[in-house]
Design an enzyme around this catalytic site. Structure first.
Site, PDB file in Angstrom:
ATOM      1  N   CYS A   1      48.913  21.652   3.236  1.00 62.42           N
ATOM      2  CA  CYS A   1      48.807  22.083   4.451  1.00 62.42           C
ATOM      3  C   CYS A   1      48.357  23.440   4.421  1.00 62.42           C
ATOM      4  O   CYS A   1      48.438  24.121   3.331  1.00 62.42           O
ATOM      5  CB  CYS A   1      50.039  21.699   5.268  1.00 62.42           C
ATOM      6  SG  CYS A   1      51.392  23.054   4.851  1.00 62.42           S
TER       7      CYS A   1
ATOM      8  N   GLU B   1      55.329  21.958  -1.969  1.00 64.36           N
ATOM      9  CA  GLU B   1      54.874  22.862  -2.429  1.00 64.36           C
ATOM     10  C   GLU B   1      55.516  24.387  -2.137  1.00 64.36           C
ATOM     11  O   GLU B   1      55.528  25.078  -3.335  1.00 64.36           O
ATOM     12  CB  GLU B   1      53.214  23.119  -1.814  1.00 64.36           C
ATOM     13  CG  GLU B   1      52.424  21.972  -2.149  1.00 64.36           C
ATOM     14  CD  GLU B   1      52.344  20.973  -0.959  1.00 64.36           C
ATOM     15  OE1 GLU B   1      53.236  20.795  -0.726  1.00 64.36           O
ATOM     16  OE2 GLU B   1      51.320  20.646  -0.508  1.00 64.36           O
TER      17      GLU B   1
ATOM     18  N   ASN C   1      59.275  17.468  -0.927  1.00 61.59           N
ATOM     19  CA  ASN C   1      59.432  17.960   0.554  1.00 61.59           C
ATOM     20  C   ASN C   1      60.993  17.651   1.199  1.00 61.59           C
ATOM     21  O   ASN C   1      61.690  16.638   0.705  1.00 61.59           O
ATOM     22  CB  ASN C   1      58.501  17.385   1.450  1.00 61.59           C
ATOM     23  CG  ASN C   1      58.454  16.100   1.375  1.00 61.59           C
ATOM     24  OD1 ASN C   1      58.442  15.332   0.567  1.00 61.59           O
ATOM     25  ND2 ASN C   1      57.962  15.308   2.652  1.00 61.59           N
TER      26      ASN C   1
HETATM   27  N1  THU Z   1      54.100  17.835   3.341  1.00 53.46           N
HETATM   28  C1  THU Z   1      54.317  18.379   2.107  1.00 53.46           C
HETATM   29  O1  THU Z   1      55.540  18.612   1.398  1.00 53.46           O
HETATM   30  N2  THU Z   1      53.193  18.831   1.488  1.00 53.46           N
HETATM   31  C2  THU Z   1      51.867  18.687   1.921  1.00 53.46           C
HETATM   32  O2  THU Z   1      50.778  19.363   1.197  1.00 53.46           O
HETATM   33  C3  THU Z   1      51.749  18.079   3.391  1.00 53.46           C
HETATM   34  C4  THU Z   1      52.920  17.532   4.047  1.00 53.46           C
HETATM   35  C5  THU Z   1      55.278  17.161   3.901  1.00 53.46           C
HETATM   36  C6  THU Z   1      55.884  17.736   4.988  1.00 53.46           C
HETATM   37  C7  THU Z   1      56.767  16.647   6.018  1.00 53.46           C
HETATM   38  O3  THU Z   1      58.021  16.501   5.213  1.00 53.46           O
HETATM   39  C8  THU Z   1      56.037  15.713   5.482  1.00 53.46           C
HETATM   40  O4  THU Z   1      55.092  15.929   4.459  1.00 53.46           O
HETATM   41  C9  THU Z   1      54.932  14.831   6.616  1.00 53.46           C
HETATM   42  O5  THU Z   1      54.282  15.983   7.215  1.00 53.46           O
END
Ligand code: THU
Length: 166
Positions: free
Chosen positions: A112, A75, A62
């Site tokens: 998400c 993702e 992320n």
């Molecule tokens: N996040 C993801 O990268 N993937 C997910 O499936 C859930 C959330 C990230 C977004 C943000 O950078 C951090 O996790 C906290 O929400």
């Protein structure tokens, strides 16, 4: 009035040993991709690995931003990269996991809502279901085949047009 019930199938594995060698390897690549996460704000580091039909793997973490909504989930970073670089190669599997120093993640990390919608679009584009492998740091691993299990009633291109019965 009718009640319509939706039945979803989740395969739960107690440990990685129960997975195929290919799935185990992909999950480990997702674990490795945690290192590429840039998450100084949430300190929630997500790693993902996308397996392509030709055996290629795209990994991502992320990417956060001081202007919070400008960041992107692991993702979507991986899926958009895979679709940009290899637009004609189908996506077979996406594996995801996360780590934070604050606590142990003991349930499988699920994508998400926005990422589910992007997985739905990828499936629709390739007309093939995508396998989604989810794990935390401890606890079980979940596997679903096809985004419908995680996103019933996804919004598809068909809804943009007037089709009979839509
Ligand atoms: N996040 C993801 O990268 N993937 C997910 O499936 C859930 C959330 C990230 C977004 C943000 O950078 C951090 O996790 C906290 O929400």
């Amino acid at each position: 009035m009718k009640i319509k019930q939706i039945n979803i199938k989740i395969r739960e594995f107690d440990s990685e040993a129960e997975l195929s060698a290919e799935e185990r390897k992909l999950l480990n690549e997702a674990v490795g991709a945690i290192d590429s996460s840039y998450a100084p704000y949430s300190e929630f580091h997500v790693g993902t690995a996308v397996l392509l039909e030709n055996g290629g793997v795209v990994t991502a973490g992320n990417q956060e931003n001081a202007a919070y909504p400008s960041g992107l989930c692991a993702e979507r970073v991986a899926l958009f990269y895979a679709q940009s670089k290899y637009p004609d190669i189908a996506i077979k599997t996406i594996a995801l996991t996360a780590a934070t120093e604050q606590f142990d993640i003991c349930t499988p990390l699920a994508p998400c809502g926005a990422c589910r919608q992007v997985i739905a679009e990828a499936e629709n584009r390739q007309q093939l279901p995508i396998i989604i492998l989810m794990r935390g740091n401890t606890g079980p691993i979940y596997k679903v085949t096809g985004i419908e299990s995680l996103l019933p009633f996804a919004f598809f291109e068909k809804k943009l047009r007037k089709y009979p019965n839509h």
